[in-house]
Design a protein around this motif. Sequence first.
Motif, PDB file in Angstrom:
ATOM      1  N   UNK A  61      10.045   6.225  -9.428  1.00  0.00           N
ATOM      2  CA  UNK A  61       8.823   5.699  -8.846  1.00  0.00           C
ATOM      3  C   UNK A  61       9.045   4.267  -8.387  1.00  0.00           C
ATOM      4  N   UNK A  62       7.969   3.624  -7.953  1.00  0.00           N
ATOM      5  CA  UNK A  62       8.056   2.248  -7.445  1.00  0.00           C
ATOM      6  C   UNK A  62       6.901   1.425  -7.987  1.00  0.00           C
ATOM      7  N   UNK A  63       7.177   0.174  -8.286  1.00  0.00           N
ATOM      8  CA  UNK A  63       6.137  -0.755  -8.708  1.00  0.00           C
ATOM      9  C   UNK A  63       5.670  -1.570  -7.511  1.00  0.00           C
ATOM     10  N   UNK A  64       4.515  -2.179  -7.626  1.00  0.00           N
ATOM     11  CA  UNK A  64       3.997  -3.063  -6.581  1.00  0.00           C
ATOM     12  C   UNK A  64       5.046  -4.145  -6.313  1.00  0.00           C
ATOM     13  N   UNK A  65       5.307  -4.419  -5.030  1.00  0.00           N
ATOM     14  CA  UNK A  65       6.267  -5.443  -4.635  1.00  0.00           C
ATOM     15  C   UNK A  65       7.696  -4.957  -4.513  1.00  0.00           C
ATOM     16  N   UNK A  92       1.620   1.767   2.814  1.00  0.00           N
ATOM     17  CA  UNK A  92       1.926   1.460   1.416  1.00  0.00           C
ATOM     18  C   UNK A  92       2.981   0.373   1.235  1.00  0.00           C
ATOM     19  N   UNK A  93       3.586  -0.121   2.341  1.00  0.00           N
ATOM     20  CA  UNK A  93       4.583  -1.188   2.243  1.00  0.00           C
ATOM     21  C   UNK A  93       4.306  -2.250   3.294  1.00  0.00           C
ATOM     22  N   UNK A  94       4.714  -3.475   3.000  1.00  0.00           N
ATOM     23  CA  UNK A  94       4.449  -4.599   3.908  1.00  0.00           C
ATOM     24  C   UNK A  94       5.275  -4.540   5.186  1.00  0.00           C
ATOM     25  N   UNK A  95       6.570  -4.236   5.074  1.00  0.00           N
ATOM     26  CA  UNK A  95       7.411  -4.176   6.266  1.00  0.00           C
ATOM     27  C   UNK A  95       8.686  -3.391   5.985  1.00  0.00           C
ATOM     28  N   UNK A  96       9.415  -3.114   7.057  1.00  0.00           N
ATOM     29  CA  UNK A  96      10.689  -2.410   6.964  1.00  0.00           C
ATOM     30  C   UNK A  96      11.764  -3.236   7.653  1.00  0.00           C
ATOM     31  N   UNK A  97      12.986  -3.107   7.152  1.00  0.00           N
ATOM     32  CA  UNK A  97      14.129  -3.752   7.795  1.00  0.00           C
ATOM     33  C   UNK A  97      15.179  -2.686   8.093  1.00  0.00           C
ATOM     34  N   UNK A 128       8.115  -4.578  -0.158  1.00  0.00           N
ATOM     35  CA  UNK A 128       6.792  -5.042  -0.555  1.00  0.00           C
ATOM     36  C   UNK A 128       5.774  -3.926  -0.701  1.00  0.00           C
ATOM     37  N   UNK A 129       6.070  -2.951  -1.539  1.00  0.00           N
ATOM     38  CA  UNK A 129       5.105  -1.862  -1.737  1.00  0.00           C
ATOM     39  C   UNK A 129       3.782  -2.427  -2.239  1.00  0.00           C
ATOM     40  N   UNK A 130       2.717  -2.009  -1.603  1.00  0.00           N
ATOM     41  CA  UNK A 130       1.368  -2.510  -1.911  1.00  0.00           C
ATOM     42  C   UNK A 130       0.736  -1.802  -3.100  1.00  0.00           C
ATOM     43  N   UNK A 131       1.315  -0.686  -3.494  1.00  0.00           N
ATOM     44  CA  UNK A 131       0.800   0.076  -4.621  1.00  0.00           C
ATOM     45  C   UNK A 131       1.967   0.714  -5.349  1.00  0.00           C
TER      46      UNK A 131
END
Length: 163
Positions: A61-65, A92-97, A128-131
């Motif tokens: 899974x993933x945590x916030x951020x 659900x994420x701030x940006x992609x690279x 930067x996952x938001x959730x």
Amino acid sequence: MKMPSRRTMRRLPVLLPALLALGMLAGCSTPDPYQDLPGGGTDARTGQIVVDDSWVDAPRGLNVGAAAPLRLAMTNESATTADALVGVSTPVAEHATFEQDGHAVPRIPLPTDAQSDLELTTGIELHGFRQSLVPGQWFPVTLTFQNAAPVTLQVAAGPLPER
């Protein structure tokens, strides 16, 4: 307390594995979070671009951020027009690279009649996952191309089941 008989003690090596197996099965009643995930991920098409086996590599899974790689393969079926992946977005994420050969790049080229396989290598990283996400949770991802129309597909945090 009464001690077991010799007969019972002799049977214990035979009975113990069966009793342990039953105990393990009884503890396995929680649903498998991966049961609804397609083997290999989800697929999409836009124009001459075919996207295969899309998923996010997040086995715990993933945590916030957090950040995680987006795994996929893209094939440009055009024999005449090269294309490029120029953007990836998800709510659900701030940006992609983008990255190729260990270096940040502004786009991922999609040459004519060729596949760009980013399933086992780094290529797209979501930051930067938001959730928080649990394995097996679905969310939309939009891929934007230089020439082909954008396409939105549902991807899941994985691992994915084997095919």
